[in-house]
Design a protein around this motif. Sequence first.
Motif, PDB file in Angstrom:
ATOM      1  N   PHE A 113      -6.699  12.420  -7.152  1.00 35.88           N
ATOM      2  CA  PHE A 113      -6.686  10.968  -6.952  1.00 35.88           C
ATOM      3  C   PHE A 113      -6.959  10.368  -5.532  1.00 35.88           C
ATOM      4  O   PHE A 113      -7.154   9.306  -5.298  1.00 35.88           O
ATOM      5  CB  PHE A 113      -5.356  10.298  -7.669  1.00 35.88           C
ATOM      6  N   GLY A 114      -6.466  11.408  -4.653  1.00 37.72           N
ATOM      7  CA  GLY A 114      -6.798  10.805  -3.095  1.00 37.72           C
ATOM      8  C   GLY A 114      -5.660  10.114  -2.741  1.00 37.72           C
ATOM      9  O   GLY A 114      -5.995   9.337  -1.910  1.00 37.72           O
ATOM     10  N   ILE A 115      -4.352  10.062  -3.231  1.00 32.58           N
ATOM     11  CA  ILE A 115      -3.181   9.292  -2.774  1.00 32.58           C
ATOM     12  C   ILE A 115      -2.559  10.205  -1.853  1.00 32.58           C
ATOM     13  O   ILE A 115      -2.119  11.255  -2.298  1.00 32.58           O
ATOM     14  CB  ILE A 115      -2.562   8.726  -3.870  1.00 32.58           C
TER      15      ILE A 115
ATOM     16  N   ARG B 136       0.950  -1.120   0.050  1.00 33.73           N
ATOM     17  CA  ARG B 136       0.032   0.137  -0.070  1.00 33.73           C
ATOM     18  C   ARG B 136       0.825   1.160  -0.149  1.00 33.73           C
ATOM     19  O   ARG B 136       0.502   2.280   0.273  1.00 33.73           O
ATOM     20  CB  ARG B 136      -0.865  -0.099   1.138  1.00 33.73           C
TER      21      ARG B 136
ATOM     22  N   HIS C  80      -3.251   8.816 -17.089  1.00 34.38           N
ATOM     23  CA  HIS C  80      -3.326  10.120 -16.161  1.00 34.38           C
ATOM     24  C   HIS C  80      -2.163  10.807 -15.922  1.00 34.38           C
ATOM     25  O   HIS C  80      -2.233  12.050 -15.666  1.00 34.38           O
ATOM     26  CB  HIS C  80      -3.973   9.680 -14.661  1.00 34.38           C
TER      27      HIS C  80
ATOM     28  N   TYR D 123       6.714   4.380  -4.288  1.00 30.75           N
ATOM     29  CA  TYR D 123       7.951   4.967  -4.096  1.00 30.75           C
ATOM     30  C   TYR D 123       8.511   5.394  -5.350  1.00 30.75           C
ATOM     31  O   TYR D 123       8.737   4.525  -6.311  1.00 30.75           O
ATOM     32  CB  TYR D 123       8.956   4.280  -3.232  1.00 30.75           C
TER      33      TYR D 123
ATOM     34  N   GLN E 193       4.652   4.403 -12.074  1.00 31.50           N
ATOM     35  CA  GLN E 193       4.900   2.958 -11.528  1.00 31.50           C
ATOM     36  C   GLN E 193       4.513   3.164  -9.904  1.00 31.50           C
ATOM     37  O   GLN E 193       4.460   2.029  -9.240  1.00 31.50           O
ATOM     38  CB  GLN E 193       6.207   2.474 -12.070  1.00 31.50           C
ATOM     39  N   ALA E 194       5.070   4.442  -9.561  1.00 32.00           N
ATOM     40  CA  ALA E 194       4.862   4.302  -7.975  1.00 32.00           C
ATOM     41  C   ALA E 194       3.283   4.454  -7.616  1.00 32.00           C
ATOM     42  O   ALA E 194       3.134   4.062  -6.213  1.00 32.00           O
ATOM     43  CB  ALA E 194       5.397   5.729  -7.366  1.00 32.00           C
ATOM     44  N   ILE E 195       2.258   4.772  -8.389  1.00 35.24           N
ATOM     45  CA  ILE E 195       0.875   4.851  -8.012  1.00 35.24           C
ATOM     46  C   ILE E 195       0.093   3.893  -8.928  1.00 35.24           C
ATOM     47  O   ILE E 195      -1.348   3.652  -8.737  1.00 35.24           O
ATOM     48  CB  ILE E 195       0.124   5.977  -8.454  1.00 35.24           C
ATOM     49  N   VAL E 196       0.902   2.830  -9.623  1.00 33.24           N
ATOM     50  CA  VAL E 196      -0.129   2.034 -10.439  1.00 33.24           C
ATOM     51  C   VAL E 196      -0.798   0.925  -9.725  1.00 33.24           C
ATOM     52  O   VAL E 196      -1.906   0.352 -10.145  1.00 33.24           O
ATOM     53  CB  VAL E 196       0.948   1.291 -11.465  1.00 33.24           C
ATOM     54  N   HIS E 197      -0.453   0.581  -8.489  1.00 37.43           N
ATOM     55  CA  HIS E 197      -1.038  -0.300  -7.784  1.00 37.43           C
ATOM     56  C   HIS E 197      -2.054   0.391  -6.657  1.00 37.43           C
ATOM     57  O   HIS E 197      -2.540  -0.101  -5.630  1.00 37.43           O
ATOM     58  CB  HIS E 197      -0.166  -1.373  -6.852  1.00 37.43           C
ATOM     59  N   ASP E 198      -2.365   1.633  -6.854  1.00 37.46           N
ATOM     60  CA  ASP E 198      -3.034   2.583  -6.284  1.00 37.46           C
ATOM     61  C   ASP E 198      -2.798   2.276  -4.477  1.00 37.46           C
ATOM     62  O   ASP E 198      -3.694   1.791  -3.784  1.00 37.46           O
ATOM     63  CB  ASP E 198      -4.753   1.816  -6.226  1.00 37.46           C
ATOM     64  N   PRO E 199      -1.600   2.942  -4.000  1.00 37.25           N
ATOM     65  CA  PRO E 199      -1.614   3.063  -2.952  1.00 37.25           C
ATOM     66  C   PRO E 199      -1.906   3.930  -2.096  1.00 37.25           C
ATOM     67  O   PRO E 199      -2.951   4.860  -2.689  1.00 37.25           O
ATOM     68  CB  PRO E 199       0.303   3.144  -3.070  1.00 37.25           C
ATOM     69  N   LEU E 200      -1.822   3.908  -0.811  1.00 37.40           N
ATOM     70  CA  LEU E 200      -2.535   4.774   0.116  1.00 37.40           C
ATOM     71  C   LEU E 200      -1.733   6.190   0.319  1.00 37.40           C
ATOM     72  O   LEU E 200      -2.049   7.177   0.508  1.00 37.40           O
ATOM     73  CB  LEU E 200      -2.792   4.173   1.681  1.00 37.40           C
TER      74      LEU E 200
END
Lengths: 293, 298
Positions: free
Chosen positions: B183-185, B76, B120, B79, B146-153
């Motif tokens: 995006f809310g990340i 979650r 995006h 980086y 690549q840092a947000i592709v897995h939809d981290p918190l």
Amino acid sequence: MTSRGATGEVFDLGYQRYAGPREGRSRARRALFWDGVRTALGLGRGASQKVLPWGFIAVAMGPAVVLIVVAALASQIGNTGDVLEDLANRSYYQFAFTPLLLFASTVAPALLCPDRRERVIALYLVRPLSSMDYLTARILAFFAISLAVAYLPQVLIFASLSLSTDEPLRYLREQWLEVPRFLAAGFVVAAFTTSLGMAAASLTERRPVAAVIAIGFVIGTSTLFGIASSTSGGDIGRYLELLQPPVAVIRANDWIFGQPVERVPGPAYFGATTAFTVALLALLWTRYRRLAA
Amino acid sequence: MAILLRATGLTKRFGSTLALDSVDFEVLEGITGLLGANGAGKTTALRLFLGLIEPDSGKAEFLGAATSDPIMARERIGYMPEHDCLPSSVTAAEFLTHMAQISGLPPHEARVRSTDVLRHVGIDEERYRPMGSYSTGMKQRVKLAQAIVHDPLLVLLDEPTAGLDPVGRQEMLELIRRTGHDFGISIVLSSHLMGDVERTCDHVIVLDGGRVAQQGAIEQFTEETETLVVQVHEGLEALVESLARRNIQTSVDGASVIVQGVGQATYDAVRDSVVESGALLYRLAPRRHTLGEVFRTR
């Protein structure tokens, strides 16, 4: 059919949060394994990246093709003969060891060197994956390919020899013991060549340099201990032969197939090959533990 | 507002160098700037939260759990490192799909997320080109993707504007703002550039020599001053003269006029002076302190 005057609307849904499954570490390991297989074979890459792996695979398969053709011709004459059978399964790795070694030396570094040179490894190590997961997946990917390259010719030879006889089932009944033997011998050869190629790749970020290190190690140790063995004489001379990797691997193969082994007991060659493999893997492990820190 | 990261007495030493010295701070939802000069301990703090290195003492917690077992926490967290980290012979589409799977997403979902996230960040048709042919700005966008592709918190960005020209830098900061607010990340933006933090972040933690020098909401530091800033395209001198005739104290700062006072009478005087002088007004706003001013005076 579209009615006249109908209007469409385009919705920008914007960024969507992901609410699907997360398969954690096991998915990460599998993804790395398959990426390793694709990288090693150049799948999904340009033609230039396919030349080396497929070239060496073709060379490793070459002796099998020749033997299969000879077996087919011999069966036309009447009998394949014991000599041909010996050449086939029992001695196959004497022919195939060199191409397998070159395959591992030149292709295995593709799984490790670019990740460090281009620093992609920094992205792997911040994901749900330990450095040992990374390394294990990469080793297994190349080992799986090496094993396939080692076994496939043996399977083809065995099938060809059995089909070239008048009674294939009888041949299989009489020769079934060859199957676990070539499986074991192929495992030993693939494990050694994989660990050598990977260990060399851990010492440098450059693929060509890694290939030179791997091939240089084999030539260097063989030359050094070959001279030492022949000049020392006696028990020391005989046992120094164990430190020559090609001799150790090929004699271990002879021992697995129940062939007479001269100078040093067969299990000693098998033990030396295993020791080389373990030592190379230990070197690899140590290098990556340091990298992770 | 939830606490995402918490450092408690966090200390890390490399040989004789004390990188972090018993540091305490919290990172809340939103965009947080980790500000400090080179060697202040920013990257060490990020590496501790990612579980890449062990603290000598203290705790680094993500969502209330110590990151001593970082493997699951990293599912979650995203980086983006400062340095280059993209394989040159691989396309962005293939790379992002692969990295999504490495973060635990199944293959089909990874492909869909990869396409969405690249769109995006502004990488469309180029995603089928090997990344070796990308510009620095495009590479930074893929690094963010690549840092947000897995939809981290939470995503940790280490010097994301490094190496970018002014336009590229502005675009990157806008993308970071969108990632955080639209995006809310939540984001931790590590930077040595005060302007980047000021323009992008909701909160700031200032590290200096391995210690926390300041922390809090950006607004807390950049509170409004008792002045107005008036920016005009033309007629600056005429405007200043017109304001002086109305007994309004002013000073000139580049292309802007700084006007003392923020009352209704001041706004009226500025309006009348702009009309009288014929100046082309394009900005009139209460002036806030900059982070730079705050830290210079403390």
